[in-house]
Enzyme design. Structure first.
Site, PDB file in Angstrom:
ATOM      1  N   LEU A 205      49.737  63.152  26.519  1.00  0.00           N
ATOM      2  CA  LEU A 205      49.036  62.722  27.736  1.00  0.00           C
ATOM      3  C   LEU A 205      49.572  63.385  28.989  1.00  0.00           C
ATOM      4  CD1 LEU A 205      48.703  58.913  26.966  1.00  0.00           C
ATOM      5  CD2 LEU A 205      46.895  60.613  26.931  1.00  0.00           C
ATOM      6  N   ARG A 206      50.527  64.329  28.805  1.00  0.00           N
ATOM      7  CA  ARG A 206      51.132  64.952  29.985  1.00  0.00           C
ATOM      8  C   ARG A 206      50.086  65.692  30.822  1.00  0.00           C
ATOM      9  NH1 ARG A 206      55.844  67.277  27.702  1.00  0.00           N
ATOM     10  NH2 ARG A 206      57.115  65.450  28.044  1.00  0.00           N
ATOM     11  N   GLY A 207      49.135  66.334  30.164  1.00  0.00           N
ATOM     12  CA  GLY A 207      48.079  67.077  30.881  1.00  0.00           C
ATOM     13  C   GLY A 207      47.266  66.163  31.778  1.00  0.00           C
TER      14      GLY A 207
ATOM     15  N   VAL B 104      49.560  64.908  34.803  1.00  0.00           N
ATOM     16  CA  VAL B 104      49.842  65.953  35.796  1.00  0.00           C
ATOM     17  C   VAL B 104      48.587  66.294  36.599  1.00  0.00           C
ATOM     18  CG1 VAL B 104      50.509  68.371  36.100  1.00  0.00           C
ATOM     19  CG2 VAL B 104      51.823  66.926  34.555  1.00  0.00           C
TER      20      VAL B 104
ATOM     21  N   ASP C 134      55.049  73.143  27.713  1.00  0.00           N
ATOM     22  CA  ASP C 134      54.298  71.915  27.972  1.00  0.00           C
ATOM     23  C   ASP C 134      55.033  70.988  28.939  1.00  0.00           C
ATOM     24  OD1 ASP C 134      52.258  69.845  27.359  1.00  0.00           O
ATOM     25  OD2 ASP C 134      53.961  68.820  26.451  1.00  0.00           O
TER      26      ASP C 134
END
Length: 348
Positions: free
Chosen positions: A286-288, A291, A205
């Site tokens: 919230l990384r998705g 990015v 992830d």
């Protein structure tokens, strides 16, 4: 006397690489915006992963560094500057700069933590009161690319260190109460073969993108790839000359995209839809979302535009989300079908 051609190891031209569009796009977007967070490339053996990764560094413009600085410090940006250089500037010492090629550092599989992070000479520090730091691979990779082949076989603890440095842009080494901190901002590129095991979901992830590559099945394309490789092996400099113009065009396209990246905007409605897709796919954290927004902007800049379109998002969203769907470490990574189904549902 040896000529410069004999001294420089020739690199296979990036524009001569046939196929593997997904991997090439992921690498280009990370070069345009290193804050995307690197790329994990998983695929069959012998599919040109290492060749492509080494070729991308050749497309980047040279960078200005403070002369004789072991951390490739930036002459003006304090975030990319070692403490020593900052102190010199504050003292009014003039900074001498020089240009170097973007560092491309290979991390060997058997590397120890000291080799990666660097070491402090305790003896010298205690006896002479001098803080002596022996730089590791993270110091050498600052402002460049750090490539880890077979990243899935690397010790999890080391992968954690790499990802932490890549995310924070700093590396801190502490020993016996003595601490050294230096900038370590690099694009982390990992590659591996899924047959040898996957990375843990929580480590996966942390990579901005995940590119999948498969062996080319089309006989005509396979013949073309083999011929190209033979041509390069027989006369590397003739092959490099042949692709010089294409390389120069791509190089300037990446440079122009970097220049306009800060001006690229993504409409609120599109940002909402990206987050809706992430929510429907049950992506943790919230990384998705972050990015995908960054990658879509980088893609628009690569195309010379300052506004992100739905098409830009469709081009990058699978790369940004497919590795974030796994909840169970034994589950295999989705090829992107689930992501695309959700995208079509939300965007259409």
């Amino acid at each position: 006397m040896s000529t410069i051609k004999e001294r420089i190891r020739p690199v296979f031209p990036f524009t001569a690489i046939v196929g593997q569009e997904e991997m090439k796009l992921a690498l280009i977007l990370n070069m345009i915006d290193p804050k995307i967070g690197g790329v994990m490339i998983m695929g069959d053996r012998g599919t040109g992963k290492s060749t492509t990764i080494r070729a991308i560094a050749d497309l980047l413009p040279q960078i200005a560094i403070v002369q004789d600085d072991i951390f490739n410090s930036h002459p003006t940006d304090t975030d990319l500057m070692s403490d020593t250089v900052q102190e010199s500037i504050n003292d009014g010492t003039p900074v001498v700069t020089t240009l170097i090629n973007v560092p491309m550092i290979d991390l060997p599989l058997g590397a120890t933590e000291d080799r990666v992070c660097g070491t402090i000479d305790i003896e010298k520090a205690l006896n002479e009161g001098v803080k002596t730091f022996e730089p590791g691979l993270l110091a050498k990779a600052n402002r460049g690319i750090l490539y880890v082949d077979e990243v899935n076989l690397l010790d999890d603890h080391l992968v954690d260190i790499l990802l932490d440095s890549a995310a924070s842009g700093w590396n801190t080494v502490e020993r016996e109460g003595i601490s050294v901190r230096h900038p370590a901002r690099f694009v982390l590129v990992g590659s591996g073969n899924p047959e040898e095991g996957e990375l843990r979901p929580q480590l996966l992830d942390r990579f901005g993108m995940h590119a999948e590559i498969r062996t080319v099945k089309d006989p005509a394309l396979r013949v073309k790839i083999v011929e190209q490789r033979s041509h390069f092996d027989k006369n590397p400099f003739a092959c490099i000359t042949e692709y010089q113009d294409k390389q120069a065009m791509l190089k300037s396209k990446i440079a122009e995209a970097r220049d306009i990246l800060d001006e690229v905007v993504i409409d609120v409605s599109l940002r909402m839809k990206i987050s809706q897709v992430c929510g429907e796919l049950d992506v943790d954290g919230l990384r998705g979302d972050i990015v995908t927004n960054r990658a879509a902007k980088a893609f628009a800049a690569y195309d010379g535009r300052r506004n992100v379109t739905v098409e830009d998002i469709k081009q990058v969203i699978v790369l940004c989300l497919r590795h974030r769907l796994r909840k169970d470490p034994l589950e295999t990574i989705d090829s992107g079908t689930r992501v695309m189904e959700s995208v079509l549902e939300v965007f259409e």
